[in-house]
Scaffold this active site. Sequence first.
Site, PDB file in Angstrom:
ATOM      1  N   GLY A  13       0.549  64.634  63.077  1.00 15.65           N
ATOM      2  CA  GLY A  13       1.473  64.904  61.991  1.00 15.65           C
ATOM      3  C   GLY A  13       0.711  65.234  60.735  1.00 15.65           C
ATOM      4  O   GLY A  13      -0.495  65.471  60.769  1.00 15.65           O
ATOM      5  N   ASN A  14       1.425  65.261  59.641  1.00 13.93           N
ATOM      6  CA  ASN A  14       0.820  65.512  58.352  1.00 13.93           C
ATOM      7  C   ASN A  14      -0.185  64.454  57.958  1.00 13.93           C
ATOM      8  O   ASN A  14      -1.211  64.736  57.372  1.00 13.93           O
ATOM      9  CB  ASN A  14       1.909  65.522  57.271  1.00 13.93           C
ATOM     10  CG  ASN A  14       2.361  66.916  56.956  1.00 13.93           C
ATOM     11  OD1 ASN A  14       1.536  67.795  56.793  1.00 13.93           O
ATOM     12  ND2 ASN A  14       3.656  67.118  56.901  1.00 13.93           N
ATOM     13  N   GLY A  15       0.163  63.195  58.264  1.00  8.06           N
ATOM     14  CA  GLY A  15      -0.635  62.085  57.762  1.00  8.06           C
ATOM     15  C   GLY A  15      -1.746  61.651  58.697  1.00  8.06           C
ATOM     16  O   GLY A  15      -2.605  60.868  58.312  1.00  8.06           O
ATOM     17  N   GLY A  16      -1.747  62.135  59.931  1.00  2.00           N
ATOM     18  CA  GLY A  16      -2.764  61.685  60.863  1.00  2.00           C
ATOM     19  C   GLY A  16      -2.364  61.979  62.290  1.00  2.00           C
ATOM     20  O   GLY A  16      -1.614  62.911  62.539  1.00  2.00           O
ATOM     21  N   ASP A  69      11.634  59.254  55.072  1.00  3.76           N
ATOM     22  CA  ASP A  69      11.130  60.328  55.944  1.00  3.76           C
ATOM     23  C   ASP A  69      11.933  60.418  57.237  1.00  3.76           C
ATOM     24  O   ASP A  69      11.377  60.522  58.325  1.00  3.76           O
ATOM     25  CB  ASP A  69       9.643  60.097  56.232  1.00  3.76           C
ATOM     26  CG  ASP A  69       8.909  61.369  56.640  1.00  3.76           C
ATOM     27  OD1 ASP A  69       9.484  62.476  56.480  1.00  3.76           O
ATOM     28  OD2 ASP A  69       7.772  61.264  57.126  1.00  3.76           O
ATOM     29  N   VAL A 110      -1.474  60.223  66.394  1.00  2.00           N
ATOM     30  CA  VAL A 110      -0.974  59.051  67.108  1.00  2.00           C
ATOM     31  C   VAL A 110      -1.474  59.095  68.549  1.00  2.00           C
ATOM     32  O   VAL A 110      -1.416  60.139  69.205  1.00  2.00           O
ATOM     33  CB  VAL A 110       0.576  59.003  67.085  1.00  2.00           C
ATOM     34  CG1 VAL A 110       1.089  57.756  67.812  1.00  2.00           C
ATOM     35  CG2 VAL A 110       1.103  59.033  65.654  1.00  2.00           C
ATOM     36  N   GLY A 120       0.430  62.893  69.580  1.00  5.41           N
ATOM     37  CA  GLY A 120       0.863  63.929  68.652  1.00  5.41           C
ATOM     38  C   GLY A 120       0.127  63.843  67.341  1.00  5.41           C
ATOM     39  O   GLY A 120      -0.592  62.884  67.064  1.00  5.41           O
TER      40      GLY A 120
END
Length: 335
Positions: free
Chosen positions: A17-20, A130, A22, A15
Site C-alpha cells: 500500500g501507500n504506507g508499506g 481510511d 503486508v 500486498g
Amino acid sequence: YDLKNEDLKDLQELGQGNGGSVKKVQHVPSEKIMAKKIVLIDAKPAVRKQILRELQIMHDCNSKYIISFYGAFLADPNICICMEFMDKGSLDGIYKKIGPIEIEVVGKVALAVLEGLTYLYDVHRIIHRDIKPSNILCNSQGEIKICDFGVSGELINSIADTFVGTSTYMSPERIQGAQYTVKSDVWSLGISLIELALGRFPFSESSDDSDSDLSDFEGTLSPARPGSLALNGLPPARPKKTPTQKKDKRKSKGVSLQGGGMTMSILELLQHIVNEPAPRLTPEGRFPKEAEAFVDACLLKDPDARMTPKDLLKHDWIEESKVSEIDLEAWAGTF
Ligand code: ATP
Ligand code: MG
C-alpha cells in the site's frame, strides 16, 4: 504475544500500500499465523517510540468487527504491526476477482463497517479516517472486519509527511480542509459500497474497465507544483521522500501523474467531488430502494445533514441486513 522480528517467519507477500507492505507470517514460538504490516517511517527515534506507545491502544480494541492486534515493534527503520490474518483478503481484491458483489452481501458489509466504526468511536473516540475496500477484510468463516484505523496521531502525521497522496474516498468537506469527523468515514463508506456493488470505482470514466479507475494516485498533487493546487484547504504536499519510493502498486491503474499530463485529472476529480452531485447506486431500479436510500444518506454532501454511523445502524436497509439470513461463510467459500 511477546513479538520479536526474529521469531516471525515470512510465509507470503499479501500486498503493498501507500504506507508499506503486508506479509503473512508465522510467529514460530506460538505457531500463530499473523499479518505483519511493515511501515517505513522517516521519523526521529523519540517519535517512533511515541508511535509505538500510541499503537498500544489497539490492544484494547476488542470487537468482532475490528481486526485483532497482536503487537507492534520497531525494526529500524520500520515499524511492524502484527495483526489478525484474514485469509480471504480485502474486499477490493475480492471484487476484482469475482466481479460485482451481490447487494445482500454488500448490506452485511455496510452493517459490519458501521458496527466497527460505532465501536471505535463510542468506546475509544477513534475516527477511522481510511475506510475503503482495501481496509475491509474477510475470512473463510465469513467474518467482515475493518483494519488500518487512525489510532496513532503521530503515525498519521509521519505518513502524511512521508507520502504524497490523496485518496479519492475523501469526503467533500475533507477535500476542502475541514476536520475529520465520524461523518467523513460515512462518506467513504458510501463510495466503497457503490464500488463493491458495481464492481468498479464510482468515479471511473468507463463502466467496464476497472484498470483505468481513479481510486488513488501515485504522486498526487505534484510536490514540484504545490502552487498549481486549485482547491482551497488541501494540505500542502510536503514530501520527504520522492514518490518513487512507493512501489509499483499503482502500475495497474494506468494512471501516472509524474508526467504532469494527468495532474489536472486528480484536481478535476477532487473538484468534481466538491462541486458535482454525489455518485449514486445506479441504474435506478437495479438495487433495492432501501439500499439506494442508504447510499444516498451516506453521500449527503453537507456533513451536518449526514448521519453518524450509530444513527445509520437504525436505517431500514441496515435493519434488513441485520435479519438477512444470507450465509457469508458459504459466500466466502465461493472464491
Ligand atoms: P493504502 O496503503 O493506500 O491504505 P492498502 O490498504 O491496499 O492501501 P495496505 O494496508 O498496506 O495497503 O495493505 C496491502 C494489502 O494487504 C491489502 O490490500 C490487503 O489485501 C492485504 N492485507 C492487509 N492487512 C491484511 C490482513 N490483516 N490479513 C490479510 N490481508 C491483509
Ligand atoms: Mg490498508
